[in-house]
Design a protein around this motif. Structure first.
Motif, PDB file in Angstrom:
ATOM      1  N   SER A 143      -0.634   3.983 -41.127  1.00 43.22           N
ATOM      2  CA  SER A 143      -1.362   4.122 -42.388  1.00 43.22           C
ATOM      3  C   SER A 143      -0.983   2.986 -43.320  1.00 43.22           C
ATOM      4  O   SER A 143       0.149   2.488 -43.284  1.00 43.22           O
ATOM      5  N   TRP A 144      -1.931   2.568 -44.141  1.00 43.25           N
ATOM      6  CA  TRP A 144      -1.718   1.452 -45.068  1.00 43.25           C
ATOM      7  C   TRP A 144      -1.751   2.004 -46.495  1.00 43.25           C
ATOM      8  O   TRP A 144      -2.801   2.227 -47.063  1.00 43.25           O
ATOM      9  N   LYS A 170       8.999  -7.692 -40.122  1.00 42.40           N
ATOM     10  CA  LYS A 170       7.536  -7.725 -40.006  1.00 42.40           C
ATOM     11  C   LYS A 170       6.846  -7.664 -41.369  1.00 42.40           C
ATOM     12  O   LYS A 170       5.654  -7.982 -41.476  1.00 42.40           O
ATOM     13  N   THR A 171       7.594  -7.276 -42.409  1.00 42.85           N
ATOM     14  CA  THR A 171       6.986  -7.185 -43.743  1.00 42.85           C
ATOM     15  C   THR A 171       6.525  -8.549 -44.252  1.00 42.85           C
ATOM     16  O   THR A 171       5.717  -8.626 -45.171  1.00 42.85           O
ATOM     17  N   LYS A 180       4.166  -8.566 -34.606  1.00 41.62           N
ATOM     18  CA  LYS A 180       4.045  -7.108 -34.670  1.00 41.62           C
ATOM     19  C   LYS A 180       3.372  -6.679 -35.981  1.00 41.62           C
ATOM     20  O   LYS A 180       2.516  -5.787 -35.998  1.00 41.62           O
ATOM     21  N   GLY A 181       3.741  -7.312 -37.064  1.00 38.83           N
ATOM     22  CA  GLY A 181       3.136  -6.980 -38.355  1.00 38.83           C
ATOM     23  C   GLY A 181       1.644  -7.230 -38.375  1.00 38.83           C
ATOM     24  O   GLY A 181       0.867  -6.382 -38.836  1.00 38.83           O
ATOM     25  N   PHE A 182       1.229  -8.372 -37.868  1.00 37.90           N
ATOM     26  CA  PHE A 182      -0.212  -8.679 -37.849  1.00 37.90           C
ATOM     27  C   PHE A 182      -0.970  -7.779 -36.874  1.00 37.90           C
ATOM     28  O   PHE A 182      -2.118  -7.403 -37.130  1.00 37.90           O
ATOM     29  N   GLU A 183      -0.343  -7.436 -35.769  1.00 33.26           N
ATOM     30  CA  GLU A 183      -0.967  -6.519 -34.822  1.00 33.26           C
ATOM     31  C   GLU A 183      -1.194  -5.141 -35.453  1.00 33.26           C
ATOM     32  O   GLU A 183      -2.222  -4.502 -35.232  1.00 33.26           O
ATOM     33  N   GLU A 184      -0.229  -4.678 -36.251  1.00 39.85           N
ATOM     34  CA  GLU A 184      -0.400  -3.391 -36.922  1.00 39.85           C
ATOM     35  C   GLU A 184      -1.536  -3.456 -37.940  1.00 39.85           C
ATOM     36  O   GLU A 184      -2.305  -2.496 -38.082  1.00 39.85           O
ATOM     37  N   LEU A 219      -7.705  -6.376 -40.281  1.00 37.97           N
ATOM     38  CA  LEU A 219      -7.899  -7.743 -39.797  1.00 37.97           C
ATOM     39  C   LEU A 219      -8.771  -7.737 -38.559  1.00 37.97           C
ATOM     40  O   LEU A 219      -8.678  -6.825 -37.733  1.00 37.97           O
ATOM     41  N   ASP A 220      -9.605  -8.751 -38.422  1.00 39.12           N
ATOM     42  CA  ASP A 220     -10.369  -8.929 -37.194  1.00 39.12           C
ATOM     43  C   ASP A 220      -9.613  -9.816 -36.212  1.00 39.12           C
ATOM     44  O   ASP A 220      -9.622  -9.585 -35.009  1.00 39.12           O
TER      45      ASP A 220
END
Length: 465
Positions: free
Chosen positions: A43-44, A204-205, A237-241, A248-249
């Motif tokens: 969740s964001w 990852k932040t 990992k952060g961008f994948e989440e 993100l596309d």
């Protein structure tokens, strides 16, 4: 020693055997593999906090009250001056020197400390410098005893931080010995290593901040110095989440940078035979190899469509100076690898229209020995000496400036200076006062005396060159 996480949304999964645990271990208790933190429901929900704990819903935590020193939320600098020099259209710098101990490591250590049991009394780690400095400071904040094993060649600035923070520092011959001694305590004490899932979660932040600070956009390429591989793995990992959250596309291409001769992950990326790393580099923090993290780093780079490269150790001093003079950022040797890489891959990997972000991982103010070698003490003293007359002049009174002006034209004795002061400036001073000013000017190194040839041999004063 282990930590059980309060938030049941989080679980730890072995990357090797895929076993799942509600407790964080240093390694998988079944097969010895490395663990990673995963979430049943991503969740964001960013909070209104000026630290990495803005992203609490995506971080493991065991403590009821968050322990923070304000880590994270470091600025992204539009490096226009440096971009012009390097020939890049758009260059951003993620300035991690602004963290509490001057390093990106503070992000990971903050989460590690917040994820240990509240009744924990002692914590142990092995470090080349950054991790130990950070752990010492955060442990001091919560009155936790920290025992830290460091190699003899640890950066002095980082060692001072550990000692000032009250850590129990054990100096050993090398990093391998430090790691062995720390791991032998893992059954009785919480051991902190870069392989801990909570540590990776803190790192990852950086990805989350880049996403928000660039108005929910991302650069085409992100360049990251690589040591163990923890940072570049965490950024991926952060961008994948964010992608799984449908925020993100696409994800950025990642470029990892090491130093030639101490570049095992680059060699593995290029499918070269791995040889024993014996080179001693200025970028000491990158001189470590953890096979499990190397695998995740390689996966991150390959899945992003990126590349691993190595740069020359001899280029480091020049680029430290370049970054300082163009953007005012004082970086440590390992941090500046991302800037060197831009020159190496320009045109071959970075297109003319690419937006590039370089992560500057740590502050050079913690490595005074390196800065001293960049500007040797002899050169520094020479430079300062050259500036003394100018600096001294700024502190001179009116009378001394008038005396220097008079002597600039020709050498004179005390009585001659007295007459010139009266004629030019209508200033009538006693002879004793004139000689007092001359003595002070001599002490400043601005005038010197010589003896006039003749029967009386009067002493003349002249301005030094």
């Amino acid at each position: 020693m282990f930590s059980k996480v309060i938030d049941m949304n989080i679980f730890f999964e072995c990357r090797k055997c895929r076993s799942r645990f509600s407790t964080e271990f240093l390694r998988c208790p079944i097969c010895g593999g490395l663990l990673t933190a995963n979430y049943d429901n991503l969740s964001w929900k960013p909070l209104n906090l000026n630290s990495i704990w803005r992203y609490s819903c995506l971080l493991p935590r065991n403590r009821t009250t968050i322990v923070t020193l304000g880590e994270g939320m470091t600025p992204i600098v539009e490096a226009n001056n440096l971009a012009k020099v390097l020939g890049v259209k758009k260059l951003y710098i993620k300035d991690e020197t602004r963290n509490p101990t001057g390093s990106f490591v503070d992000r990971g250590i903050s989460v590690v400390v917040n994820n240990i049991e509240e009744d924990t009394k002692e914590i142990v780690c092995s470090t080349r410098g950054d991790t130990g400095a950070s752990l010492a400071v955060y442990s001091a904040r919560i009155k936790l005893k920290a025992r830290i094993y460091v190699p003899r060649d640890v950066d002095l600035g980082k060692l001072y931080i550990m000692l000032l923070s009250g850590a129990d520092v054990r100096i050993v011959p090398d990093f391998l010995t430090a790691t062995y001694l720390a791991e032998t305590e893992s059954m009785q004490t919480k051991v902190v290593m870069e392989t801990l899932p909570s540590y990776i979660e803190g790192l990852k932040t950086i990805s989350f901040e880049i996403f928000e600070q660039l108005n929910m956009n991302i650069p085409d390429i992100i360049i990251v110095p690589v040591g163990s591989g923890a940072l570049i793995s965490a950024i991926w990992k952060g961008f994948e989440e964010l992608r799984k959250l449908n925020l993100l596309d696409n994800t950025p291409r990642l470029v990892g940078v090491q130093v030639e001769g101490a570049d095992p992950i680059t060699m593995l990326f290029n499918r070269m035979k791995l040889e024993k790393m014996s080179a001693k580099t200025l970028a000491r923090d990158t001189e470590l190899f953890i096979p499990g993290l190397a695998e995740t780093a390689l996966e991150a780079v390959r899945r992003s469509g990126g590349v691993m490269i190595s740069v020359s150790n001899t280029e480091i001093p020049r680029y430290i100076e370049l970054l300082a003079r163009t953007e005012g950022i004082i970086a440590e040797p390992s941090a500046v690898l991302s800037i060197i890489a831009i020159s190496r891959i320009l045109n071959s990997f970075i297109d003319a229209d690419s937006e590039v972000l370089a992560v500057i991982t740590g502050s050079g103010l913690r490595t005074p020995d390196v800065l001293r070698n960049l500007l040797p003490i002899e050169d520094m003293l020479r430079k300062v000496s050259e500036d003394i007359p100018r600096l001294a002049t700024s502190r001179l009174g009116e009378t001394k400036i008038q005396i220097l002006t008079i002597l600039k034209h020709k050498p004179l004795h005390g009585y001659g200076i007295k007459k010139e002061l009266a004629n030019r400036y209508n200033k009538n001073l006693s002879t004793a006062t004139i000689y007092q000013h001359l003595r002070e000017l001599e002490n400043m190194g601005l005038v010197s005396r010589t003896r006039k040839v003749g029967k009386r041999g009067k002493v003349l004063y002249m301005v030094n060159n």
